[in-house]
Scaffold this motif. Sequence first.
Motif, short mmCIF file in Angstrom:
data_model
loop_
_atom_site.label_atom_id
_atom_site.label_comp_id
_atom_site.label_asym_id
_atom_site.label_seq_id
_atom_site.Cartn_x
_atom_site.Cartn_y
_atom_site.Cartn_z
N SER A 27 0.81 -1.22 0.00
CA SER A 27 0.00 0.00 0.00
C SER A 27 0.85 1.27 0.00
N GLY A 28 1.90 1.28 -0.81
CA GLY A 28 2.74 2.47 -0.94
C GLY A 28 3.70 2.69 0.20
N LYS A 29 3.78 1.74 1.11
CA LYS A 29 4.67 1.87 2.27
C LYS A 29 5.73 0.77 2.23
N VAL A 30 6.88 1.06 2.82
CA VAL A 30 7.98 0.10 2.88
C VAL A 30 8.10 -0.39 4.33
N PHE A 31 8.19 -1.71 4.46
CA PHE A 31 8.30 -2.33 5.78
C PHE A 31 9.55 -3.20 5.83
N ASP A 32 10.33 -3.05 6.90
CA ASP A 32 11.47 -3.93 7.13
C ASP A 32 10.95 -5.05 8.03
N VAL A 33 10.64 -6.19 7.43
CA VAL A 33 10.03 -7.31 8.16
C VAL A 33 11.06 -8.34 8.63
N THR A 34 12.33 -7.98 8.54
CA THR A 34 13.40 -8.89 8.96
C THR A 34 13.16 -9.46 10.36
N PRO A 35 12.83 -8.62 11.36
CA PRO A 35 12.64 -9.17 12.71
C PRO A 35 11.41 -10.08 12.83
N PHE A 36 10.52 -10.02 11.84
CA PHE A 36 9.26 -10.78 11.89
C PHE A 36 9.34 -12.10 11.12
N MET A 37 10.46 -12.35 10.46
CA MET A 37 10.59 -13.52 9.59
C MET A 37 10.24 -14.82 10.31
N GLU A 38 10.78 -15.04 11.49
CA GLU A 38 10.55 -16.30 12.20
C GLU A 38 9.14 -16.38 12.80
N ASP A 39 8.52 -15.23 13.03
CA ASP A 39 7.21 -15.20 13.68
C ASP A 39 6.03 -15.18 12.71
N HIS A 40 6.29 -14.94 11.44
CA HIS A 40 5.20 -14.84 10.47
C HIS A 40 4.45 -16.17 10.39
N PRO A 41 3.14 -16.15 10.60
CA PRO A 41 2.37 -17.41 10.60
C PRO A 41 2.49 -18.22 9.31
N GLY A 42 2.69 -17.57 8.19
CA GLY A 42 2.82 -18.28 6.92
C GLY A 42 4.25 -18.73 6.63
N GLY A 43 5.17 -18.37 7.49
CA GLY A 43 6.57 -18.73 7.30
C GLY A 43 7.34 -17.65 6.58
N SER A 44 8.64 -17.73 6.68
CA SER A 44 9.50 -16.71 6.06
C SER A 44 9.41 -16.74 4.53
N GLU A 45 9.09 -17.91 3.96
CA GLU A 45 9.00 -18.02 2.51
C GLU A 45 7.95 -17.08 1.93
N VAL A 46 6.86 -16.89 2.68
CA VAL A 46 5.79 -16.01 2.22
C VAL A 46 6.31 -14.57 2.11
N LEU A 47 7.05 -14.15 3.12
CA LEU A 47 7.59 -12.79 3.10
C LEU A 47 8.65 -12.64 2.02
N LEU A 48 9.49 -13.64 1.85
CA LEU A 48 10.52 -13.58 0.79
C LEU A 48 9.87 -13.52 -0.59
N ALA A 49 8.76 -14.21 -0.76
CA ALA A 49 8.05 -14.18 -2.04
C ALA A 49 7.43 -12.81 -2.32
N ALA A 50 7.26 -12.01 -1.28
CA ALA A 50 6.67 -10.68 -1.43
C ALA A 50 7.71 -9.62 -1.78
N THR A 51 8.99 -9.98 -1.81
CA THR A 51 10.03 -9.00 -2.14
C THR A 51 10.12 -8.82 -3.65
N GLY A 52 10.68 -7.69 -4.04
CA GLY A 52 10.90 -7.43 -5.47
C GLY A 52 9.65 -7.08 -6.24
N LYS A 53 8.61 -6.68 -5.55
CA LYS A 53 7.36 -6.28 -6.21
C LYS A 53 6.51 -5.48 -5.23
#
Length: 135
Positions: A27-53
């Motif tokens: 939504s037009g905002k940038v988030f550094d989700v590095t500290p949340f990687m291990e806690d994300h309910p969908g796993g870190s792969e979901v967050l990594l898949a959201a990079t670059g777009k």
Amino acid sequence: MAPDQKTFVFSEVSKHNKTLDCWVIISGKVFDVTPFMEDHPGGSEVLLAATGKDATNDFEDVGHSEEARDLMDKYYIGKIDKSTVPAKRQYVLSENQNYSSNKSGFIVKILQFLVPFMILGLGFAVRAYTKEKSD
């Protein structure tokens, strides 16, 4: 959110595409989700898949709770210059990705498919052998 928002360009944000350095655009905002990687309910792969777009559609499609949306404030680092975001996703390999890791991933998928058939075939062979011995 900080009153003096930093504005990032897409090329800068897209470099942060690793488990230990992960930024996403929603939504037009940038988030550094590095500290949340291990806690994300969908796993870190979901967050990594959201990079670059622009991951806004991905985020909205999942139907995140109000609690999840509130949690985002904790990871907000600035806004994105929308004019720098490409219309289509550009796939960029991170430093720890290469052809061999993609190739090995393919091999694992093939093995996941073939191993059950191999086990089934072994079962039939054992059954035929034991039936032959008992006759």
